[in-house]
Enzyme design. Structure first.
Site, PDB file in Angstrom:
ATOM      1  CG  ASN A 146      -1.917   1.075   1.274  1.00 38.06           C
ATOM      2  OD1 ASN A 146      -1.860   2.006   0.474  1.00 38.06           O
ATOM      3  ND2 ASN A 146      -2.835   0.989   2.214  1.00 38.06           N
TER       4      ASN A 146
ATOM      5  NE  ARG B  26      -6.389   1.523  -0.180  1.00 36.00           N
ATOM      6  CZ  ARG B  26      -6.479   2.565   0.617  1.00 36.00           C
ATOM      7  NH1 ARG B  26      -5.442   2.950   1.339  1.00 36.00           N
ATOM      8  NH2 ARG B  26      -7.600   3.235   0.697  1.00 36.00           N
TER       9      ARG B  26
ATOM     10  CG  HIS C 290     -13.067   3.128   3.070  1.00 35.76           C
ATOM     11  ND1 HIS C 290     -13.788   4.081   3.744  1.00 35.76           N
ATOM     12  CD2 HIS C 290     -11.764   3.369   3.351  1.00 35.76           C
ATOM     13  CE1 HIS C 290     -12.958   4.878   4.410  1.00 35.76           C
ATOM     14  NE2 HIS C 290     -11.725   4.464   4.174  1.00 35.76           N
TER      15      HIS C 290
ATOM     16  NE  ARG D  56     -10.050  12.311   4.133  1.00 34.04           N
ATOM     17  CZ  ARG D  56     -10.038  11.012   3.891  1.00 34.04           C
ATOM     18  NH1 ARG D  56     -11.109  10.405   3.417  1.00 34.04           N
ATOM     19  NH2 ARG D  56      -8.972  10.302   4.120  1.00 34.04           N
TER      20      ARG D  56
ATOM     21  CD  GLU E 119      -9.022  -1.019   4.190  1.00 34.68           C
ATOM     22  OE1 GLU E 119      -8.513  -0.656   5.269  1.00 34.68           O
ATOM     23  OE2 GLU E 119      -9.381  -0.228   3.314  1.00 34.68           O
TER      24      GLU E 119
END
Ligand code: AMP
Length: 400
Positions: free
Chosen positions: A8, A89, A178, A239, A382
């Site tokens: 990743n 990823r 996601h 965010r 993940e």
């Protein structure tokens, strides 16, 4: 041996994990930070524990060299545990990548072409892919996209009501993110419930520093809260999530904010951090427990937005069989779960306060015995999902 290396890559960091897919055990993992800066950090967790050192890492290719050094010096040896494939990823695959894809030069070019849609992520992901292909030229490399799981969303769920030629020209639509987590968690939830995924309607709440909700019908995403970028939707660590776009015009006209200022404000200086000064839910909850009014308000805003999406997705799915909490906050904060689910008993969603207060490491039911809808905590993974999809794309069996 079916061993997969999962990578990743961010703009200045790279995480990796070596997984033996015969039993899905993690053989080693690591993190390389501050790539390109004067002093980088290399961390390797192997069979003999954690090893850390500071050294300059000039680029992603050097990061892979540092990773290989970590395996050589601290184990396990990649000669003894040779990976059969590398899974990467990638954040943005748009409508070009509907499934995990084996990388060749044309795939690299297509990922490059998508950089304008995810300027903070795709370029860095691509650097990682290029570095890894140089480090492991003989292995298949597979890209697993955060967006692929959401390519099943209808036009009604994924198009903005924006001038059509403009939206088409600039490929503006809701892509979500996601995806690996929502896919993994919904499948795990079905397994835990002992029911076929095809028969279930599930609301997945991936609530971490980044946060998104997803409505999953029969294992397929029909709607998710992130949009063109991971900025839309829930309140996150830094965010805003949903906001009236006119706030941007207002700040530009009234206060002279530039596009970069606005980008930084909404992506980096808002959410829990903007409301309280800290993006870490643990800090915010600790302050709220001491009676800090700002922290309490932030928790209520955060919960209000999650509740809003639970209601919306219950309606879009036409009811739900399960609500599933995952990621850093979702797995670890009984308070966030209880606050967001307060008042949802009328929908048939009723938490059991004692079950909700448990610390869990595996899929667990936290709903009351008389709750019509199951409420679960399911730890996400993940990296494992990326490794599974990597094998699937290469056709290599997990028990080879
Ligand atoms: P993630 O992005 O999934 O790694 O989630 C990271 C966030 O999870 C952190 O910023 C924390 O705010 C939150 N978190 C982790 N552990 C806890 C905990 N025990 N209680 C509340 N929040 C937590």
């Amino acid at each position: 041996m079916s061993i997969v290396l999962v990578v990743n890559s961010g703009s200045s960091s790279m995480k990796y994990r070596l997984i033996d897919m015969r039993d899905e055990t993690v053989l080693a993992s690591g993190l390389i930070e501050r790539i390109g800066e004067y002093r980088g950090l290399v961390r390797h967790d192997g069979p003999n524990g954690r090893h850390e050192l500071a050294r300059r890492i000039v680029d992603h290719e050097a990061a892979f060299e540092a990773m290989i050094r970590g395996f050589n010096e601290h184990g396990p040896s990649l000669d003894d545990y040779p990976p059969v494939a590398v899974g990467h990823r990638v954040v943005q695959g748009a409508r070009r990548f509907l499934a995990p894809t084996v990388v060749d030069d044309s795939v690299e070019r297509d990922i490059e072409d998508l950089i304008p849609l995810a300027p903070l992520h795709n370029g860095a992901n691509l650097e990682g892919i290029r570095g890894a292909r140089r480090a492991f030229p003989d292995l298949p490399h597979v890209t697993v996209f955060d967006t692929s799981f959401h390519t099943s969303m209808s036009d009604a769920a994924s198009l903005y009501a924006l001038d059509r030629p403009t939206a088409e020209r600039y490929r503006i639509r809701r892509y979500g993110a996601h995806g690996s987590s929502h896919k993994f968690v919904s499948a795990e939830a079905a397994r835990f419930l002992g029911k076929p995924l095809e028969d279930l309607k599930i609301i997945v709440l991936h609530i971490g520093n980044g946060a998104s909700a997803c409505a999953v019908r029969g294992g397929v995403s029909i709607e998710t809260s992130m949009g063109l970028t991971p900025l839309e939707g829930l309140v996150m660590g830094t965010r805003t999530g949903d906001i009236d776009p006119a706030v941007l015009f207002h700040l530009h006209r009234q206060a002279g904010y530039s596009v970069d200022d606005l980008d930084e404000l909404l992506n980096k200086k808002s959410g829990l951090a903007g409301l309280t000064g800290s993006n870490d839910m643990r800090d915010v909850e600790a302050r709220a427990r001491k009676g800090d009014a700002l922290a309490l308000t932030a928790l209520e805003i955060y919960a209000h937005r999650i509740r809003h999406y639970i209601g919306a997705y219950h309606a879009q799915l036409g009811g739900a069989d399960a609500v599933v909490w995952t990621a850093g906050v979702g797995e670890n904060s009984p308070d966030a779960r209880a606050r967001a689910m307060r008042g949802l008993e009328f929908l048939g969603m009723k938490l059991d306060p004692e079950l909700n207060d448990q610390r869990v490491k595996e899929p667990t039911r936290i709903s009351a015995a008389d709750s019509a809808i199951d409420i679960l905590v399911v730890p996400t993974n993940e990296e494992l999902e990326i490794a599974r999809q990597t094998l699937q794309a290469t056709g290599i069996p997990a028990d080879a």
